[in-house]
Design an enzyme around this catalytic site. Structure first.
Site, PDB file in Angstrom:
ATOM      1  N   HIS A 282       0.847  -1.198   0.000  1.00 34.83           N
ATOM      2  CA  HIS A 282       0.000   0.000   0.000  1.00 34.83           C
ATOM      3  C   HIS A 282       0.878   1.241   0.000  1.00 34.83           C
ATOM      4  O   HIS A 282       1.898   1.313   0.683  1.00 34.83           O
ATOM      5  CB  HIS A 282      -1.010  -0.026   1.149  1.00 34.83           C
ATOM      6  N   ASP A 294       5.627   2.697   7.149  1.00 32.52           N
ATOM      7  CA  ASP A 294       4.285   2.170   6.876  1.00 32.52           C
ATOM      8  C   ASP A 294       3.555   3.076   5.900  1.00 32.52           C
ATOM      9  O   ASP A 294       2.869   3.998   6.308  1.00 32.52           O
ATOM     10  CB  ASP A 294       3.513   2.067   8.192  1.00 32.52           C
ATOM     11  N   GLU A 326      -5.489   1.775   1.909  1.00 35.10           N
ATOM     12  CA  GLU A 326      -5.326   0.599   2.764  1.00 35.10           C
ATOM     13  C   GLU A 326      -5.585   0.955   4.217  1.00 35.10           C
ATOM     14  O   GLU A 326      -6.170   0.164   4.974  1.00 35.10           O
ATOM     15  CB  GLU A 326      -3.901   0.039   2.604  1.00 35.10           C
ATOM     16  N   GLU A 327      -5.148   2.138   4.610  1.00 36.62           N
ATOM     17  CA  GLU A 327      -5.248   2.530   6.012  1.00 36.62           C
ATOM     18  C   GLU A 327      -6.684   2.746   6.474  1.00 36.62           C
ATOM     19  O   GLU A 327      -6.939   2.859   7.662  1.00 36.62           O
ATOM     20  CB  GLU A 327      -4.430   3.808   6.259  1.00 36.62           C
ATOM     21  N   ASP A 355       4.346  -5.105   3.503  1.00 34.06           N
ATOM     22  CA  ASP A 355       3.766  -4.019   4.286  1.00 34.06           C
ATOM     23  C   ASP A 355       4.601  -3.843   5.551  1.00 34.06           C
ATOM     24  O   ASP A 355       4.553  -4.673   6.455  1.00 34.06           O
ATOM     25  CB  ASP A 355       2.325  -4.379   4.644  1.00 34.06           C
ATOM     26  N   HIS A 455       1.945   4.792  12.768  1.00 35.28           N
ATOM     27  CA  HIS A 455       0.782   5.674  12.595  1.00 35.28           C
ATOM     28  C   HIS A 455       0.965   7.010  13.305  1.00 35.28           C
ATOM     29  O   HIS A 455      -0.009   7.597  13.780  1.00 35.28           O
ATOM     30  CB  HIS A 455      -0.502   4.982  13.070  1.00 35.28           C
TER      31      HIS A 455
END
Length: 516
Positions: A282, A294, A326-327, A355, A455
């Protein structure tokens, strides 16, 4: 200041150039032709790192994020697509509509009484995806709570309108995880007059994401709720359940149910179109940060592999995918797989997912295609075991330790395994915590997350582990070469049928609401 930072980054890349990618020969049933060692050597770690520098620059120029539906993601798409076109690929930009979400300002949760307390965002609580906005101050009212929690999951808090009988409008609803999804709980709470919603984890101990005491991360699936909604740890929820508790819950969010974003799909000019070898990652970040580990790391790894692969004729067709959204729940890969005919699915003989391949406190995780650890999620579709074995051979010959990581369905392999396509890939860990045994095997620090910047705004180029990036990029290049030239692919026939993409796994990385 930014110019000085990037000069330092480029210097670190030059220093990293001494780290050559490993060359491992694992080529069962490969036709005579190009030299696998020559191809593996052509995919160099410094070139991969340069892609990450570019993604960082894109984020810096676009408010610090590359999330789908933002200019930063669109610039990332343009960069990747431009590189692939220049290398001779047939590139498709697959547009789709999705419900966009972001926090405009950081959500706040503070207890007023019985004693003032400030809760820490992303430690004690986290904003639910598609939460509404508002400033709610009032009494916390528990709804059908099971406290203390039962030994096994049993809570159905907030799953029926009758649960809210006697609820005082204007109060803040305190709900417990379990039975129904978070969207149902939030919508029923709002209908009962709640000014805000706090959903806390249910309370049963467990391993990894099966531990129902940890911070609850989730999505409301769609922007149908118009009040603030957050998830918390069990400890916070249990604390807030005390009689006479009042809190302030403030959220400022943006949702757009019709935002558009794009997947990038690149097809090689070589190979049998009925035997497709697909690699994916992603491309989007979360709204809070640039997403360089990420998942800039996986995207950069397969991008550089693709750039070096296209000049070489192959037996099988190579297809590279860079997924959007994707998130927000694997939306790009779900859209792609949902649009495939049965005939098109049958042509995809395997899918490889990458990923987070450069976590700073990493492990070397290989997706457990055969369920050899007999825990968590079941085996992948038939042929997934062969993919796992190829990666195991790579790490064994390199002298690097590895461990299995479950097919939890929470990354972009999920839609592929659900339709029976053999899948595999690599993962270096997210917000899960490294154990003492893992620290002894892989190095790093026990009791600390694999990626403490998961994140968050600090997921920058400085968050990337060069060794993990180099070793895993070598694995990507090896797998791409082996399967591009192999006579015997894992998915030799049609997909083997659907299977659920749920289960255990202790390394973190959740993108979907799994409330049961």
């Amino acid at each position: 200041m930014r110019a000085r930072v990037h000069k330092g980054l480029l210097a670190s890349i030059a220093a990293a150039s001494a780290m050559a990618l490993p060359v491992i020969s694992v080529t069962p049933a490969v036709a005579a032709g190009p030299d696998p060692q020559a191809f593996s050597r052509s995919v160099k770690a410094p070139a991969v790192k340069q892609h990450l520098v570019k993604l960082q620059q894109i984020a810096d120029a676009n408010g610090g994020t590359r999330a789908s539906g933002t200019p930063g993601h669109e610039a990332s798409v343009d960069y990747v697509a431009g590189k692939l076109r220049a290398a001779g690929y047939q590139v498709t930009l697959q547009e789709f509509e999705f419900p966009f979400f972001r926090e405009v300002t950081r959500t706040v949760l503070n207890r007023i009484s019985p004693a003032a307390k400030t809760y820490v965002r992303n430690t004690d609580f986290r904003t639910m995806t598609y939460s509404g906005s508002g400033n709610a101050t009032g009494t916390v009212q528990g709804v059908d709570l099971v406290l203390p929690p039962s030994p096994t999951p049993s809570s159905s808090s907030g799953c029926e309108a009758s649960d809210f009988a006697g609820f005082t409008p204007g109060n803040i609803a305190l709900l417990q995880r379990g039975t129904c999804n978070f969207q149902v709980k939030a919508e029923l709470a709002e209908a009962a007059g709640a000014s805000g919603v706090i959903i806390f984890n249910e309370g049963q101990p467990g391993e990894g994401p099966n531990d129902r005491r940890i911070l609850l991360t989730g999505t409301l699936n769609a922007p149908t709720t118009h009040i603030p909604v957050v998830g918390t740890t069990f400890a916070v929820g249990n604390e807030l359940a005390a009689a006479g508790t009042t809190v302030t819950l403030t959220a400022d969010t943006e949702s757009d149910p019709h935002r558009k974003t794009r997947n990038v799909l690149a097809e090689s000019r070589w190979g049998d179109p009925d035997k497709v070898v697909m690699l994916g990652s992603h491309l989007d970040s979360v709204t809070e940060g640039p997403g360089i580990n990420d998942n800039g790391s996986g995207s950069a790894g397969i991008l550089e592999t693709a750039l070096k692969a296209n000049p070489v004729p192959t037996r099988n067709k190579l297809r590279f995918a860079f997924w959007g959204a994707e998130e927000l729940g694997l939306l790009g890969s779900k859209h792609y797989v949902a649009g495939l005919s049965a005939e098109e699915k049958a042509k995809i003989k395997l899918y490889l997912n990458f990923d987070m391949i450069a976590s700073p406190n990493h492990i070397f995780g290989i997706y457990d295609g055969d369920d050899s650890d007999a825990t968590g999620a079941p085996a992948g579709p038939a042929g997934s075991d062969k993919i796992e074995k190829l990666f195991e051979t790579y790490f064994t010959k390199l002298g690097q330790p590895y461990t299995g990581t479950d097919f939890t369905g929470r990354s972009d392999y999920g839609p592929f395994i659900e339709v029976g396509i053999p899948s595999g890939g690599l993962f270096t860990g997210a917000d899960g915590v490294k154990t003492a045994e893992e620290a002894a095997r892989f190095g790093g620090e026990a009791g600390v997350a694999y990626d403490e910047c998961y994140h968050q705004v600090c997921d920058t180029i400085a968050n990337v582990n060069d060794k993990a990036l180099a070793v895993n990029t070598g694995a990507i290049a090896t797998a791409a070469f082996v399967y591009a030239h192999s006579r015997d692919l894992p998915g030799g026939g049609a997909p083997s049928g659907s299977r659920p993409g749920t289960g255990g796994g202790g390394l973190g990385h959740d993108h979907e609401d799994v409330p049961m």
